[in-house]
Design an enzyme around this catalytic site. Structure first.
Site, mmCIF file in Angstrom:
data_model
loop_
_atom_site.group_PDB
_atom_site.id
_atom_site.type_symbol
_atom_site.label_atom_id
_atom_site.label_comp_id
_atom_site.label_asym_id
_atom_site.label_seq_id
_atom_site.Cartn_x
_atom_site.Cartn_y
_atom_site.Cartn_z
ATOM 1 N N CYS A 116 0.809 -0.826 0.174
ATOM 2 C CA CYS A 116 0.171 0.486 0.494
ATOM 3 C C CYS A 116 0.701 1.301 -0.163
ATOM 4 O O CYS A 116 1.275 1.588 0.699
ATOM 5 C CB CYS A 116 -0.765 0.046 1.501
ATOM 6 S SG CYS A 116 -1.503 1.753 2.322
ATOM 7 N N CYS A 147 0.420 3.649 2.871
ATOM 8 C CA CYS A 147 0.508 2.294 4.183
ATOM 9 C C CYS A 147 2.323 3.449 4.298
ATOM 10 O O CYS A 147 3.000 3.950 5.713
ATOM 11 C CB CYS A 147 0.421 1.064 4.043
ATOM 12 S SG CYS A 147 -1.364 0.822 3.623
#
Length: 103
Positions: free
Chosen positions: A27, A30
């Site tokens: 991600c 993230c």
């Protein structure tokens, strides 16, 4: 590697605020959140815990808390979730949320 699910309830009930970052290694947001969380941890020191949970390795914990997107951040105090939001968050906003719950 030991899964965090075995210790999660103990950690979030530790008696100090616990900021949990549910993330995934694949991600992009993230990955952008990670250095911000390091700054948050440096700022709060031992007054709060910052915990990262990989949703792919700990799918049981993620499912229990209804994590459907990453990053999802949650703040727990005495085992109870007191704040939750998905998406990328800046240092100042996270410090403000945690600061409301530091004793």
């Amino acid at each position: 590697m030991e899964k965090i699910s075995e210790k999660f309830e103990d950690i979030i009930s530790a008696g100090k605020p616990v900021l949990v970052d549910f993330y995934a290694t694949w991600c992009g947001p993230c990955q952008a959140q990670a250095p911000i969380l390091h700054q948050v941890k440096a700022s709060v020191g031992d007054k709060a815990i910052v915990l990262k949970i990989d949703v792919d390795r700990n799918s049981g914990v993620a499912a229990k808390y209804g994590v459907r997107s990453v990053p999802t951040l949650m703040l727990f105090v005495d085992g109870a979730m007191v704040w939750r939001e998905a998406g990328l968050h800046q240092r100042e906003a996270l410090l403000e949320v945690i600061g409301r719950h530091i004793r």
